[in-house]
Design a protein around this motif. Structure first.
Motif, PDB file in Angstrom:
ATOM      1  N   LEU A   1       0.861  -1.186   0.000  1.00 39.17           N
ATOM      2  CA  LEU A   1       0.000   0.000   0.000  1.00 39.17           C
ATOM      3  C   LEU A   1       0.893   1.231   0.000  1.00 39.17           C
ATOM      4  O   LEU A   1       1.221   1.802   1.036  1.00 39.17           O
ATOM      5  CB  LEU A   1      -0.917  -0.022   1.232  1.00 39.17           C
ATOM      6  CG  LEU A   1      -1.752  -1.292   1.440  1.00 39.17           C
ATOM      7  CD1 LEU A   1      -2.575  -1.189   2.716  1.00 39.17           C
ATOM      8  CD2 LEU A   1      -2.661  -1.567   0.243  1.00 39.17           C
ATOM      9  N   SER A   2       1.304   1.639  -1.181  1.00 35.11           N
ATOM     10  CA  SER A   2       2.263   2.736  -1.317  1.00 35.11           C
ATOM     11  C   SER A   2       1.690   4.050  -0.818  1.00 35.11           C
ATOM     12  O   SER A   2       0.554   4.423  -1.155  1.00 35.11           O
ATOM     13  CB  SER A   2       2.671   2.884  -2.791  1.00 35.11           C
ATOM     14  OG  SER A   2       3.280   1.701  -3.260  1.00 35.11           O
ATOM     15  N   GLY A   3       2.466   4.753   0.007  1.00 35.72           N
ATOM     16  CA  GLY A   3       2.053   6.047   0.527  1.00 35.72           C
ATOM     17  C   GLY A   3       0.926   5.978   1.528  1.00 35.72           C
ATOM     18  O   GLY A   3       0.262   6.982   1.795  1.00 35.72           O
ATOM     19  N   MET A   4       0.685   4.808   2.120  1.00 38.01           N
ATOM     20  CA  MET A   4      -0.453   4.618   3.024  1.00 38.01           C
ATOM     21  C   MET A   4      -0.001   4.156   4.407  1.00 38.01           C
ATOM     22  O   MET A   4      -0.545   3.214   4.982  1.00 38.01           O
ATOM     23  CB  MET A   4      -1.445   3.617   2.432  1.00 38.01           C
ATOM     24  CG  MET A   4      -2.149   4.109   1.194  1.00 38.01           C
ATOM     25  SD  MET A   4      -3.405   2.923   0.608  1.00 38.01           S
ATOM     26  CE  MET A   4      -4.334   3.940  -0.552  1.00 38.01           C
ATOM     27  N   ALA A   5       0.988   4.820   4.955  1.00 41.52           N
ATOM     28  CA  ALA A   5       1.523   4.427   6.264  1.00 41.52           C
ATOM     29  C   ALA A   5       0.510   4.610   7.394  1.00 41.52           C
ATOM     30  O   ALA A   5       0.716   4.091   8.492  1.00 41.52           O
ATOM     31  CB  ALA A   5       2.788   5.217   6.574  1.00 41.52           C
ATOM     32  N   ASP A   6      -0.570   5.338   7.136  1.00 41.93           N
ATOM     33  CA  ASP A   6      -1.602   5.537   8.156  1.00 41.93           C
ATOM     34  C   ASP A   6      -2.724   4.508   8.056  1.00 41.93           C
ATOM     35  O   ASP A   6      -3.748   4.647   8.728  1.00 41.93           O
ATOM     36  CB  ASP A   6      -2.201   6.946   8.050  1.00 41.93           C
ATOM     37  CG  ASP A   6      -1.205   8.015   8.450  1.00 41.93           C
ATOM     38  OD1 ASP A   6      -0.348   7.727   9.309  1.00 41.93           O
ATOM     39  OD2 ASP A   6      -1.276   9.134   7.909  1.00 41.93           O
TER      40      ASP A   6
END
Length: 352
Positions: free
Chosen positions: A251-256
């Motif tokens: 999930l790229s760019g979805m660390a939250d």
């Protein structure tokens, strides 16, 4: 004479049929007599920062009504402080309370108290059941205590044994007799596997990327949502019952990413007030959310509870915990079905 006999025979046949028909409502009544909370959904309320009181609400199967604080109403006493986990087995509901350091067992259909224990429980955080045992994780996010798994006899509630754990556990699942227990401390990506037949550590593994933030199962596989802070990415790993990774989604760019759920071959997760969905075999993140929960009050910042029950999406959103929470229920396409005010600090849902 034969006509009279035939008439009498038909009379008894009609009476017999009528009598058998009258029994159907009685059977239906017997089924309904399980209790007020037969069917529907339990709402798990952690409590507030001021009084730490946790408890249960109940949403009816038709979603039209919500009954607040059902345990207190049924027993005339508070349930406990900081409700962190709940599970159902047979006719009983098991709830663990972090601050109270206790397990409360009640009838799932009436909310009447059955038993309770505090033995072997220190800051319990999650609970899983099988036919024989109750598994409760104990510990804190801080390295100021011992993290361990307490194993209790399901019928006597006596402590069978303890197993040391590498770190804090907020969620765990059981699949084909194997208990998956993740270390959810910061920067850890370790999962321990415990054999529920022998109650011994069978082994473990390390996920390639990220800290485990959510762990779920669909009774076929286990799914782990991890977050990699340094990369600003999240990952979803599919594991078989032996702990082997059989699929990975980045999930790229979805660390939250937060609060993973699975339903009929689809995975759901949240970011802020957005709900995302993707196929369990997807290779990458969806381009946009399924929907955004704009129906929450403006003071809500992110979703704190997600569950898929009977093809309905149940959501609660973070609040200052001094206000009553709100539950929103959507269909699988993101259409709002119902909104309810609930207790304070609503953090989860459980199908009854």
């Amino acid at each position: 004479m034969r006509i009279q006999i035939m008439v009498k025979l038909w009379f008894f046949v009609v009476i017999g049929v009528a009598s058998s028909c009258k029994k159907d409502p009685e059977i239906e009544e017997d089924r309904k007599s399980l209790g007020t909370f037969d069917g529907g959904v339990f709402v798990l309320n952690e409590g507030t920062f001021s009084d730490f009181r946790g408890g249960l609400d109940f949403i009816s199967s038709d979603l039209k009504t919500i009954d607040l604080d059902i345990y207190v109403k049924s027993n005339g006493e508070e349930m406990g402080n900081v409700l962190r986990g709940a599970a159902i087995k047979d006719s009983l509901l098991y709830c663990v309370f972090n601050d109270s350091q206790r397990l409360v067992v009640s009838n799932r259909y009436t909310a009447k108290k059955n038993a309770e224990t505090s033995f072997g429980l220190e800051s319990p955080t999650a609970i899983v059941l099988n036919d024989k045992f109750i598994y409760v994780s104990n510990g804190t996010r801080f390295n100021d205590g011992v993290n361990q798994l307490s194993i209790l006899d399901r019928h006597s509630l006596s402590l069978i044994r303890r197993i040391s754990l590498p770190g804090y556990v907020n969620s765990m699942v059981i699949l084909n007799g194997i208990l998956f227990v993740p270390d959810q401390n910061s920067y850890s990506n370790q999962i321990s596997l415990i054999d529920s037949e022998t109650n011994t550590v069978r082994g473990g593994g390390t996920l390639p990327k990220g800290r485990v933030v959510s762990l779920i199962t669909d009774n076929e596989n286990v799914y782990a949502l991890t977050r990699e802070w340094d990369e600003n990415n999240a990952y979803i790993y599919t594991l078989d019952s032996g702990g082997k990774i059989i699929h990975q989604t980045k999930l790229s760019g979805m660390a939250d990413a937060y609060d993973l759920e699975v339903n009929k071959g689809k995975l759901y997760f949240t970011i802020g007030l957005d709900v995302y969905v993707l196929d369990v075999k997807a290779q990458q993140a969806p381009a946009k959310p399924l929907f955004t929960c704009s129906d929450f009050p403006k003071t809500r910042e992110y979703i704190d509870g997600l569950a898929i029950i009977d093809d309905r999406i149940f959501l609660s959103a973070y609040s200052p915990y001094e206000d009553d929470s709100q539950v929103l229920i959507y269909d699988l396409n993101g259409k709002l079905l119902r909104s309810h005010s609930s207790g304070r600090g609503t953090v989860g849902f459980l199908k009854n």
